[in-house]
Design a protein around this motif. Structure first.
Motif, PDB file in Angstrom:
ATOM      1  N   MET A  58       5.073   0.684  10.836  1.00  0.00           N
ATOM      2  CA  MET A  58       5.859   1.248   9.720  1.00  0.00           C
ATOM      3  C   MET A  58       4.867   1.677   8.639  1.00  0.00           C
ATOM      4  N   TRP A  59       4.488   2.957   8.672  1.00  0.00           N
ATOM      5  CA  TRP A  59       3.478   3.468   7.745  1.00  0.00           C
ATOM      6  C   TRP A  59       4.139   4.018   6.480  1.00  0.00           C
ATOM      7  N   ALA A  60       3.392   4.788   5.711  1.00  0.00           N
ATOM      8  CA  ALA A  60       3.768   5.130   4.331  1.00  0.00           C
ATOM      9  C   ALA A  60       5.178   5.722   4.189  1.00  0.00           C
ATOM     10  N   PRO A  61       6.030   5.092   3.371  1.00  0.00           N
ATOM     11  CA  PRO A  61       7.407   5.580   3.165  1.00  0.00           C
ATOM     12  C   PRO A  61       7.564   6.371   1.867  1.00  0.00           C
ATOM     13  N   ASP A  67      -0.573  -2.286  11.418  1.00  0.00           N
ATOM     14  CA  ASP A  67       0.559  -2.585  12.307  1.00  0.00           C
ATOM     15  C   ASP A  67       1.678  -3.257  11.512  1.00  0.00           C
ATOM     16  N   MET A  68       2.194  -2.535  10.535  1.00  0.00           N
ATOM     17  CA  MET A  68       3.165  -3.121   9.614  1.00  0.00           C
ATOM     18  C   MET A  68       4.580  -3.141  10.208  1.00  0.00           C
ATOM     19  N   GLU A  69       5.385  -4.107   9.737  1.00  0.00           N
ATOM     20  CA  GLU A  69       6.720  -4.323  10.322  1.00  0.00           C
ATOM     21  C   GLU A  69       7.880  -4.043   9.375  1.00  0.00           C
ATOM     22  N   TRP A  88     -10.842   1.999   3.484  1.00  0.00           N
ATOM     23  CA  TRP A  88     -10.981   3.320   4.115  1.00  0.00           C
ATOM     24  C   TRP A  88      -9.943   4.304   3.611  1.00  0.00           C
ATOM     25  N   THR A  89      -8.707   3.871   3.502  1.00  0.00           N
ATOM     26  CA  THR A  89      -7.640   4.808   3.145  1.00  0.00           C
ATOM     27  C   THR A  89      -7.514   4.956   1.635  1.00  0.00           C
ATOM     28  N   THR A  90      -7.024   6.127   1.241  1.00  0.00           N
ATOM     29  CA  THR A  90      -6.619   6.322  -0.145  1.00  0.00           C
ATOM     30  C   THR A  90      -5.294   7.061  -0.095  1.00  0.00           C
ATOM     31  N   HIS A  91      -4.344   6.636  -0.891  1.00  0.00           N
ATOM     32  CA  HIS A  91      -2.979   7.163  -0.781  1.00  0.00           C
ATOM     33  C   HIS A  91      -2.319   6.986  -2.148  1.00  0.00           C
ATOM     34  N   HIS A  92      -1.492   7.914  -2.547  1.00  0.00           N
ATOM     35  CA  HIS A  92      -1.029   7.905  -3.940  1.00  0.00           C
ATOM     36  C   HIS A  92       0.337   8.531  -4.107  1.00  0.00           C
ATOM     37  N   ILE A 148       3.278  11.548  10.202  1.00  0.00           N
ATOM     38  CA  ILE A 148       3.399  10.419   9.262  1.00  0.00           C
ATOM     39  C   ILE A 148       3.582  10.900   7.824  1.00  0.00           C
ATOM     40  N   ASP A 149       3.717   9.927   6.933  1.00  0.00           N
ATOM     41  CA  ASP A 149       3.609  10.109   5.483  1.00  0.00           C
ATOM     42  C   ASP A 149       4.624  11.081   4.883  1.00  0.00           C
ATOM     43  N   PRO A 150       5.924  10.848   5.125  1.00  0.00           N
ATOM     44  CA  PRO A 150       6.922  11.698   4.476  1.00  0.00           C
ATOM     45  C   PRO A 150       6.899  11.507   2.963  1.00  0.00           C
ATOM     46  N   TYR A 204      -1.629   4.194  -6.824  1.00  0.00           N
ATOM     47  CA  TYR A 204      -2.602   4.277  -5.734  1.00  0.00           C
ATOM     48  C   TYR A 204      -2.823   2.880  -5.170  1.00  0.00           C
ATOM     49  N   HIS A 205      -3.687   2.755  -4.196  1.00  0.00           N
ATOM     50  CA  HIS A 205      -3.994   1.421  -3.682  1.00  0.00           C
ATOM     51  C   HIS A 205      -5.494   1.279  -3.467  1.00  0.00           C
ATOM     52  N   ASP A 206      -5.933   0.019  -3.419  1.00  0.00           N
ATOM     53  CA  ASP A 206      -7.288  -0.261  -2.941  1.00  0.00           C
ATOM     54  C   ASP A 206      -7.291  -1.614  -2.248  1.00  0.00           C
ATOM     55  N   ALA A 236       0.850  -1.206   0.000  1.00  0.00           N
ATOM     56  CA  ALA A 236       0.000   0.000   0.000  1.00  0.00           C
ATOM     57  C   ALA A 236       0.880   1.248   0.000  1.00  0.00           C
ATOM     58  N   ASP A 237       0.219   2.419  -0.040  1.00  0.00           N
ATOM     59  CA  ASP A 237       0.903   3.706   0.125  1.00  0.00           C
ATOM     60  C   ASP A 237       2.061   3.869  -0.860  1.00  0.00           C
ATOM     61  N   PRO A 238       1.823   3.689  -2.162  1.00  0.00           N
ATOM     62  CA  PRO A 238       2.941   3.665  -3.106  1.00  0.00           C
ATOM     63  C   PRO A 238       3.556   5.034  -3.365  1.00  0.00           C
ATOM     64  N   LEU A 282      -5.560  -4.438   4.299  1.00  0.00           N
ATOM     65  CA  LEU A 282      -4.864  -5.368   3.395  1.00  0.00           C
ATOM     66  C   LEU A 282      -5.083  -4.866   1.970  1.00  0.00           C
ATOM     67  N   ARG A 283      -4.135  -4.055   1.503  1.00  0.00           N
ATOM     68  CA  ARG A 283      -4.333  -3.282   0.279  1.00  0.00           C
ATOM     69  C   ARG A 283      -3.358  -3.702  -0.827  1.00  0.00           C
ATOM     70  N   SER A 284      -3.674  -3.304  -2.042  1.00  0.00           N
ATOM     71  CA  SER A 284      -2.839  -3.641  -3.199  1.00  0.00           C
ATOM     72  C   SER A 284      -2.540  -2.374  -3.982  1.00  0.00           C
ATOM     73  N   PHE A 313      -5.970  15.772   5.003  1.00  0.00           N
ATOM     74  CA  PHE A 313      -6.023  14.756   6.054  1.00  0.00           C
ATOM     75  C   PHE A 313      -4.654  14.076   6.209  1.00  0.00           C
ATOM     76  N   GLU A 314      -4.115  13.508   5.104  1.00  0.00           N
ATOM     77  CA  GLU A 314      -2.831  12.798   5.164  1.00  0.00           C
ATOM     78  C   GLU A 314      -2.331  12.555   3.737  1.00  0.00           C
ATOM     79  N   GLY A 315      -1.166  11.921   3.635  1.00  0.00           N
ATOM     80  CA  GLY A 315      -0.659  11.465   2.340  1.00  0.00           C
ATOM     81  C   GLY A 315      -0.293  12.575   1.371  1.00  0.00           C
TER      82      GLY A 315
HETATM   83  O1  FUB Z   1      -0.706   2.710   5.705  1.00  0.00           O
HETATM   84  C1  FUB Z   1      -0.945   3.382   6.912  1.00  0.00           C
HETATM   85  C2  FUB Z   1      -1.548   4.712   6.681  1.00  0.00           C
HETATM   86  O2  FUB Z   1      -2.764   4.561   5.946  1.00  0.00           O
HETATM   87  C3  FUB Z   1      -0.743   5.662   5.837  1.00  0.00           C
HETATM   88  O3  FUB Z   1       0.344   6.219   6.492  1.00  0.00           O
HETATM   89  C4  FUB Z   1      -1.796   6.601   5.442  1.00  0.00           C
HETATM   90  O4  FUB Z   1      -1.454   7.493   4.439  1.00  0.00           O
HETATM   91  C5  FUB Z   1      -2.910   5.649   5.044  1.00  0.00           C
HETATM   92  O5  FUB Z   1      -2.741   5.165   3.741  1.00  0.00           O
END
Ligand code: FUB
Length: 338
Positions: A97-100, A62-64, A285-289, A149-151, A302-304, A29-31, A314-316, A236-238
């Motif tokens: 470990m959220w969006a890199p 809760d990613m690792e 719920w999330t959308t990130h691009h 988050i979300d650098p 993007y992901h869904d 996710a979060d490409p 659990l996104r792709s 909001f984010e991303g």
């Molecule tokens: O993947 C975790 C969080 O969900 C990201 O940091 C946000 O942007 C949202 O996609």
């Protein structure tokens, strides 16, 4: 933050989906996509089911570790380059470990990532590697002044690199004012200006900010700040910044209304003026691009959550071409057809 996909006819959406997952053997996710050494590299979160309850703090994310995907072209197969960095190898990080994102300077590669420290506070860290796909070695401490988050790192034409970051709710941006943390700080009232993402120029070493981060102002088309109650348009984010025909574009997620929106400006610090939607809501719920140019064409990564049957954590990752109109406006993308 609840899983709202239960009542949606997922098969009907799958039949109309404009793109397929880049990989299906793991959830990613979060490409954040970049062209390095002539190929596309996608820096992604690696989604897993840790069994945590859903909540507005995003505990179910809760990613690792991180995986990097490599593609010879946007239409080509994506190769999973394996684990690029694991939380156990980051001295200061505990979990999530959220969006890199990643950047390159002078032949070295820098992976930027958020994670929670031992106090449950999100920090932004950096890890360094010799290749675009890592492996990356984490610095012992998070970046001073890097939080939430979300650098996302934007390289301007003059060589300056800027980091954009921040996300509200689970991303904790509402707990800061003027770079000071206080758990008692909260979101502004609905009739007050919304919180914006932060931006700071990186110094030439790429491991520190060269200045204190400042807030980005997003204005409506009449020049007024977007308000915190304007959930269809407020940040909001991303965050993601890219340049097209000399203009700066800040795109972002509206979170609880599930849009990807964008605003345009004349310099990396803004202000940016709201211009419209990049993409309508995806399953999950999330959308990130991210937006990346490859051989003269623009692409939206993007992901869904279609592949997992709508499990929101659990996104792709997917990719589709992005177009502009004659005035430089982004043509809105509908992930399951118009
Ligand atoms: O993947 C975790 C969080 O969900 C990201 O940091 C946000 O942007 C949202 O996609």
């Amino acid at each position: 933050m609840s899983d709202e996909s239960a009542s949606v006819d997922l098969q009907a959406l799958a039949d109309k989906a404009i793109s397929q997952p880049l990989v299906s053997h793991i959830y990613v996710a979060d490409p954040s996509a970049h062209v390095f050494e002539g190929r596309l590299y996608v820096y992604a979160s690696h989604d897993v089911d840790a069994g945590n309850a859903f909540n507005d703090d995003g505990s179910h994310f809760d990613m690792e570790d991180y995986h990097v995907l490599r593609m010879d072209s946007p239409e080509g197969a994506a190769v999973d380059c394996g684990v690029a960095l694991h939380v156990k190898d980051v001295p200061w990080a505990e979990r999530q470990m959220w969006a890199p994102d990643a950047a390159c300077r002078d032949g070295r590669y820098y992976l930027y990532f958020p994670a929670k420290d031992a106090d449950g506070v999100f920090r932004i860290g950096v890890a360094v590697g010799e290749r675009p796909d890592g492996p990356f070695t984490a610095e012992p401490e998070p970046i001073e002044g890097g939080y939430s988050i979300d650098p996302a790192v934007f390289a301007d034409d003059d060589g300056a690199r800027y980091m954009y970051f921040g996300g509200i709710w689970g991303g904790q941006l509402q707990n800061y004012r003027d770079n000071v943390y206080d758990a008692a700080f909260d979101e502004p009232a609905d009739d007050e200006p919304a919180l914006g993402p932060r931006v700071a120029r990186l110094d030439d070493g790429m491991k520190r900010f060269g200045e204190a981060s400042r807030e980005i102002l997003i204005l409506d088309e009449a020049g007024r700040p977007l308000l915190a109650g304007d959930h269809e348009r407020r940040y909001f984010e991303g965050p993601w910044v890219h340049k097209h025909k000399g203009r700066y574009y800040l795109s972002y997620s509206t979170g609880d209304t599930h849009f990807l929106c964008y605003a345009m400006g004349d310099n990396p610090y803004g202000p940016f003026t709201y211009r419209g939607k990049v993409m309508t809501p995806v399953v999950g719920w999330t959308t990130h691009h991210s937006i990346c140019e490859f051989e003269g064409r623009s692409y939206l990564f993007y992901h869904d959550a279609l592949l997992s049957g709508g499990v929101t954590h659990l996104r792709s990752v997917k990719v589709t071409e992005l177009h502009y109109d004659d005035e430089g406006r982004i043509v809105t993308i509908h992930p399951y057809g118009a």
